[in-house]
Structure formats: C-alpha cells, structure tokens
Design a protein around this motif. Structure first.
Motif, PDB file in Angstrom:
ATOM      1  N   ASP A  44     -45.632 -38.815  27.900  1.00 25.07           N
ATOM      2  CA  ASP A  44     -44.498 -39.473  28.533  1.00 25.07           C
ATOM      3  C   ASP A  44     -43.183 -38.956  27.951  1.00 25.07           C
ATOM      4  N   LEU A  98     -38.937 -45.070  37.435  1.00 21.80           N
ATOM      5  CA  LEU A  98     -38.200 -43.994  36.783  1.00 21.80           C
ATOM      6  C   LEU A  98     -38.227 -42.718  37.623  1.00 21.80           C
ATOM      7  N   ARG A 128     -35.259 -40.595  39.378  1.00 22.32           N
ATOM      8  CA  ARG A 128     -35.075 -39.149  39.203  1.00 22.32           C
ATOM      9  C   ARG A 128     -35.097 -38.451  40.562  1.00 22.32           C
ATOM     10  N   SER A 155     -43.269 -46.421  35.604  1.00 23.34           N
ATOM     11  CA  SER A 155     -43.164 -44.963  35.762  1.00 23.34           C
ATOM     12  C   SER A 155     -42.686 -44.602  37.162  1.00 23.34           C
ATOM     13  N   GLN A 184     -40.360 -36.875  30.025  1.00 24.38           N
ATOM     14  CA  GLN A 184     -38.969 -37.316  30.118  1.00 24.38           C
ATOM     15  C   GLN A 184     -37.991 -36.228  29.693  1.00 24.38           C
ATOM     16  N   ASN A 185     -38.466 -35.347  28.803  1.00 22.99           N
ATOM     17  CA  ASN A 185     -37.602 -34.257  28.339  1.00 22.99           C
ATOM     18  C   ASN A 185     -37.833 -32.973  29.128  1.00 22.99           C
TER      19      ASN A 185
END
Length: 482
Positions: A417, A206, A210, A203, A421-422
């Motif tokens: 999660d 990621l 981002r 995580s 992510q969206n």
C-alpha cells in the motif's frame, strides 16, 4: 392330583437350567491393542479415562456448557432414545412374565331353563352352575429353555437399547459443541469479511480520488471496484452462514436461543481440554456405548439360537383351576363344594415341512451377522480415534505456520500500500497483497476451527460426553445391570 403336580414341578425344577444356547465368547477385537502407532502416549496407572471426564470439565466455555445443558433437557432425538428404553423395558417385562404361571381369579355363573317339550321328564326344569376359584391358563413348563432364552434375548434387546441411548447422548453433546464452534467461526468470518470490505472501500475511495485527478487509470478504478463487489458478495455469504449455523444450534438445543446466555468466547480462547487420555483398545471396547450395544445384540442372537433349538423338543403346558362350584349361589362355600380341574398338554413336533430347521438356520445366520457388525463397530471406533490422533499431532504446527503467514501477509499489504501510494508498485500488486491477507486470515480461522472440532471428535470417539462432571461416577456397562 397332588402327586402328579409334585412330580411335574420336580421335573421342571431339575430341567430349569437346561438351555441350548451356545456358550457366549466375546469375539477377538480385529484391531491393534493400542494407539501407540498413532502418537498416543502410553497409559498412566490411575489416570482418568476420557469416558470419565465430564463434559463440563472438557468444555470450558460457560456459554457452550449452558447450550449442552439445554440440549440434554430438550433435544427430541435424545427424548426418543430414552422412550425407546422404556419401550424395550416393557417388552422385556412382557416376555419375562411367561417364565412364571399366570394366576387368575375366576368367577362364573349360569342359569338356564329347559321347556317341558325338550325335557325327558316332560316338565320344565331350571338349572344353574356357579363357580369361584383360581386358575392357571396354558403355563409352559420350560424344560428345554425356550422361554428362558426368549426372555434373555428380550433382556439383551433392552440393554442394547439403553446403550444406544447413551451413545445418542454422547453424539448430541459432540454435535452441540461442533455446532457452537461453527457458529463462533461464522461470526469471526463475518468480522474478517466486514473488515476486508471496509479496507477495500477505503482503497476504492482513494483510487477514485486519484482517478478524478488523472493520477490513476480507469483500469485501476475498475479493478478496485471489483474487489469491493467481491467483498460485498463474501459478506452476504458470511451472513447466510452465520444465520444457518445459529439455526442448526437452535435445532439441537430444542428451543429458541435464550437471551440470558453467557457471552461467547472467540475460537482462540476456547478452553477445551487438549490432553485427553487415550488408553488401550480394550478400554475403548469396554467404554463406548455403541460397541457395548453391538455386543448386546450379539448376545441376544446367541439366546435366539437356544430358543430355536428348543423348538425341536416337546413342549408341555399346564391348564388348571381350583375353587368351589355349586348349582346354587348360596351353596358356593358349603361343605363338599370343592372343585378342581387339571389339563396338561404335550406337543411333540413330528412334521413341520422344515420350519424349525429354517428358524434355527435363520437364528444362526443372524448371530453371524451380529458378529460381523460387532467387529465392524470396533474397527470403526478404532479408526475414528486413530484419525483424530493423527490429525491432532499436525494442527498445532499448522496453526503456528498460518499465524506467521497472517503476520507476513499483513506486513506485505502495508508495504504494498505504501509503495502504491508513492507510485512504486502497480495496483495489481496491491490487489494481490489484499487477497493474500484475506486468504491467510480465512485459513487461520479454519485451522483453529478444525483443531477444536478434532478435539471434540476425539473426546466423543473415546466415549466421553456421558457424565456431566468428572467427579460423577462413570456409568457401568449396562450389561452389568442385571
């Protein structure tokens, strides 16, 4: 002399059964007659009691069975307990020997010269005396049971020590089982923490990606990094707990962990007998070694009262010898060389400044203390069984509910999660979902461990852990080995 000896022997035989020890009566158990109020099923006729279930039949994990076997071979506490039995047995032999006369072979010889100026006849003289025979030294005629009561008290001390050794073995078996289960839990905790750390590191990667592309804030990156560092700290704690639990197990088995042990089984696959026959309180009193040990101590203090009472009465002891005696070594076995001596002694207490009375009071107080200790031992044993029974009824429900919680937490994390992510949820909600799952997995692990430890405690509390297999006969109460 023979008539006097015969008269004394007859008197001793007639009074040998005399004893001032109080008649022993087992105190009533200060607890309920059964464990029905704590959820225990009614006893079934012919059912094997918990004390008769062998530890190999109770513990199904081959690795745990091997560890218990090693502990029974090597544990120093158990070794000391067994040596204490030998010491108590020797002490009983010493005390019991006073009930019979000690017969000694005796041989003495003296040779002396008296100078002329010390002799009445004014001439040097030479004299000698040689004796060979058998002798009895200060043998007490136990007319009032003093020696017999002291011997019986020593016997109960030996029996109490033997029961204490059996209790030590039962405790050792339970300690090894608990230590092994704790080690398994520490190992599984290590797996949970490691899996959580890996998930949080993914995580973080990621979120960093981002953040580098301007899609996540620095706050989100810091929060995710904090979770990773927390997991790393948890991993260090789990590693420490795993090492310490192994060290505890090594101490109990008395040697380094062998390399050829069977593979371990996870907690959820531990085949520990769940349905342990409970029985009645009377079964507990008859089968638990610590209760039997306390009762033997009580019996011993009862005999000590008898010995203290006997001190108020006369004490008769005999000293004598018989053999041959001569002034010349060559004449020891000649005609007319027979010799004997007989010296009875009687001691009657008249004034001792209250010593005998104080000894009797002390013996009676110690007896009363042992009664209280015996009753407390029963109450403690009853509570141990009751606690485990009350807990046993709730662990299955707790585990089922926690398993449902883990599944729900896993699904919640998956959805959180996906929504994060969206861009539908914030990182805070994702972090909360991760924490919830981690806590739920830990709770499930602890619930499984507590349930298994509770079963081990129930087995121990009922006196289980003495026999290796159920087929082996349960040990008779040591008090019957007389």
């Amino acid at each position: 002399m023979s008539k006097h000896v015969f008269a004394l022997a007859t008197a001793a035989a007639l009074l040998a059964g005399c004893s001032f020890a109080p008649t022993y009566e087992r105190p009533a158990a200060p607890v309920e007659a059964s464990f029905a109020s704590h959820g225990a099923p009614a006893p079934v006729a012919g059912q094997t009691s918990a004390a008769d279930i062998g530890w190999r039949n109770f513990f199904g994990d081959p690795r745990l069975q091997r560890l218990v076997e090693l502990s029974l071979q090597n544990n120093r506490d158990l070794r000391v307990a067994i040596l204490n039995i030998e010491a108590a047995r020797a002490q009983y032999g010493i005390t019991n020997a006073d009930r019979l006369p000690t017969l000694n072979a005796q041989a003495t010889g003296t040779r002396a010269r008296t100078p002329a100026d010390l002799s009445i006849l004014r001439q040097a003289t030479t004299s000698g005396q040689f004796t060979v025979g058998l002798g009895v030294t200060a043998f007490e005629l136990d007319l009032f049971g003093r020696v017999r009561n002291l011997s019986e008290a020593a016997l109960t001390q030996y029996l109490s020590t033997a029961e204490a050794a059996a209790s030590t073995q039962i405790s050792l078996v339970a300690q090894v089982a608990n230590a092994y289960l704790n080690e398994r839990a520490a190992d599984e905790q290590l797996v949970i923490v490691g899996r959580t750390l890996e998930a949080r590191q993914r995580s973080l990667e990621l979120i960093k990606l981002r953040f580098d592309n301007g899609a996540a804030s620095e706050l989100e990156f810091a929060q995710s990094n904090a979770l990773v560092q927390t997991a790393r700290a948890d991993l260090a704690i789990a590693l420490r707990n795993r090492a310490q639990s192994t060290n505890a197990l090594v101490l109990l088995i008395g040697q380094p962990m062998p390399a050829d042990l069977p593979p371990p089984q996870p907690l959820y696959q531990q085949n520990i007998l769940a349905d342990v026959p409970v029985g009645l309180t009377s079964d507990l009193i008859e089968r638990r070694p610590d209760i039997r040990s306390a009762e033997q101590t009580l019996r011993g203090n009862n005999y000590s009262i008898g010995a203290a009472r006997a001190n108020f009465f006369p004490r008769i002891s005999l000293t004598g010898s018989a053999g041959t005696s001569s002034s010349q070594l060559s004449g020891l076995f000649g005609s007319g060389s027979q010799a004997w001596s007989f010296a009875p002694q009687i001691v009657l207490p008249i004034f001792d400044n209250g010593r005998n009375r104080a000894n009797l009071t002390l013996a009676e107080v110690r007896r009363d203390i042992s009664v209280a200790n015996y009753e407390k031992t029963i109450q403690t044993a009853f509570r141990e069984v009751a606690d485990t029974l009350d807990a046993k009824a709730t662990y299955d429900d707790q585990i089922r509910a926690t398993e449902d919680l883990v599944r729900a937490s896993q699904r919640n994390l998956e959805l959180s999660d996906l929504r994060y992510q969206n861009g539908i949820e914030s990182l805070l909600q994702l972090v909360d979902a991760q924490r919830t799952l981690f806590t739920a997995e830990q709770s499930l692990l602890q619930a499984r461990l507590q349930r298994l430890n509770n079963l081990v405690q129930l087995y121990k509390s009922l006196g289980g852990g003495w026999s290796e297999t159920t087929a082996a006969p349960a040990p008779a109460p040591v008090s019957q080995l007389r």
